[in-house]
Scaffold this motif. Sequence first.
Motif, PDB file in Angstrom:
ATOM      1  N   VAL A 191       0.861  -1.186   0.000  1.00  0.00           N
ATOM      2  CA  VAL A 191       0.000   0.000   0.000  1.00  0.00           C
ATOM      3  C   VAL A 191       0.897   1.235   0.000  1.00  0.00           C
ATOM      4  N   MET A 192       0.601   2.174  -0.891  1.00  0.00           N
ATOM      5  CA  MET A 192       1.443   3.359  -1.038  1.00  0.00           C
ATOM      6  C   MET A 192       0.590   4.610  -1.172  1.00  0.00           C
ATOM      7  N   ILE A 193       1.100   5.741  -0.649  1.00  0.00           N
ATOM      8  CA  ILE A 193       0.474   7.050  -0.794  1.00  0.00           C
ATOM      9  C   ILE A 193       1.530   7.994  -1.343  1.00  0.00           C
ATOM     10  N   TRP A 194       1.187   8.749  -2.412  1.00  0.00           N
ATOM     11  CA  TRP A 194       2.172   9.655  -2.991  1.00  0.00           C
ATOM     12  C   TRP A 194       1.507  10.954  -3.441  1.00  0.00           C
ATOM     13  N   THR A 195       2.317  11.991  -3.586  1.00  0.00           N
ATOM     14  CA  THR A 195       1.817  13.326  -3.916  1.00  0.00           C
ATOM     15  C   THR A 195       1.619  13.479  -5.413  1.00  0.00           C
ATOM     16  N   VAL A 196       1.032  14.627  -5.806  1.00  0.00           N
ATOM     17  CA  VAL A 196       0.860  14.947  -7.217  1.00  0.00           C
ATOM     18  C   VAL A 196       2.221  15.033  -7.904  1.00  0.00           C
ATOM     19  N   GLU A 197       3.221  15.509  -7.153  1.00  0.00           N
ATOM     20  CA  GLU A 197       4.572  15.634  -7.719  1.00  0.00           C
ATOM     21  C   GLU A 197       5.296  14.304  -7.790  1.00  0.00           C
TER      22      GLU A 197
END
Length: 468
Positions: A192-198
């Motif tokens: 499971v991963m969470i990342w920004t728009v950048e």
Amino acid sequence: VLLPSLTSLTSTKEIWQRIIVLCFLAIFGSHVHHTAKKQRKAEEALHETEERYSELVENSTDAIISVNEKMQVVQWNRAASDLFGFTKEMMMGNPVNILIPEKFKQQHEEGFKRFLDTGVATFVGKAAELEGLRKDGNTVPIEISLSANKKGDSCTITAIIRETTERRRALEALRDSEEKYRNLFEESKDAVMIWTVEGKILGVNQAALETFGCGIDDMIGSDISEIYAEHSDLTSFHLKLNQEGAVRGYELRLKKSDGTVMDCLLTASVRKGKDGRILGYQGIVRDVTKQKQNEGELKRTLETLRKSIGGVTQAMSSIVESRDPYTAGHQKRVADLARAIAQEMGLSQDQIDAVRLAGMLHDIGKIAIPAEILTNPGKLTGKTFAIIQDHPQTGYNILHEIEFPCLVAEIILQHHESVNGTGYPLGLSGNKIMLEARIISVADVVEAMASHRPYRASLGLDRALEEI
């Protein structure tokens, strides 16, 4: 009359003194009148303010309770009655500790005494979460805000009280939800991963660290592009994700920290703010490299099996034809024609394969018929024809225990049935006959009538179609 007649006065000085006194009296009287008028207005304004205050207190949706220095209730509104179940008449002049659960009474009394002694109260000017005691003996969660006014030995403390049952339930539900989310996040077997728009990675679970072979410090803050085997996959995936808002089971290739490439399925969604602006993304990565390899092995195994079945089928067909050389190639031609009919009808691939396989073996039951009957160029008698009619049942008996990928034995059993019920061996009719068996029957009749036989010449395709 305050002064004697001016005409009786002999002194001018005395006259002016009297005039000055009169002026002062007039000015003082006017001032007194004005002051009294202002006082009346002030009293009226104060009375109006008190009425408005009382009205606001009484109509407040929050309970408002005031107590004096003896902890006696001096103010009690309608909302307080609704919250605690006591009427105003029951509470006015009575001690407020009736509303305090036993476990909090000592703490309350000590705090109240400290306020009387020092003028300092712990909760004044603050909101505190406590419990209140209802008339029915049940406790209720409350939020209480206090204000205090102390003058000498007397004081007034006012409490604004609001029930927090629903809010507590909502907070508990939120905590439960957050706890479940954390558990799902941490205990998930998938990464499971969470990342920004950048593209900066903000959060990962333990499974992600294991999947990519990284430490937590290596992944947090790194660029999401570093885990993609092909940069073009990153571009196309994010384009699709931004357009659709969520993507499920997207196939792409990712890589571990050591460069090992994995076949993965990525399910992700867009995280948005209240204003609809995209804040980032969250996704679940599943490594399906082994499944892909297993699927490849399975496909190769199935292809080998298919070829083996085809070889065995061809061998069995050849055995039958070796005993009846006059009809050599008949089963193959029936299989080809039946498959073409099934394709033209738009049947499924499984049905088409079943028809072709059954066509190749539809006469295998003839292996039990004596060769002299099969090769007899003359017309068959009733007895010999009865033997011939046994071959669908014999074929079924030979094949029904073989685990073909389709109902080959049943199709062969029914391939000499007729829609009007005059066929054999079961005398089935109409839709009771399998569709695949009806296709084989048509192909068998057309091929037999259009081909040469020892006992007759070919009747031709037109005659065969007329028969159909």
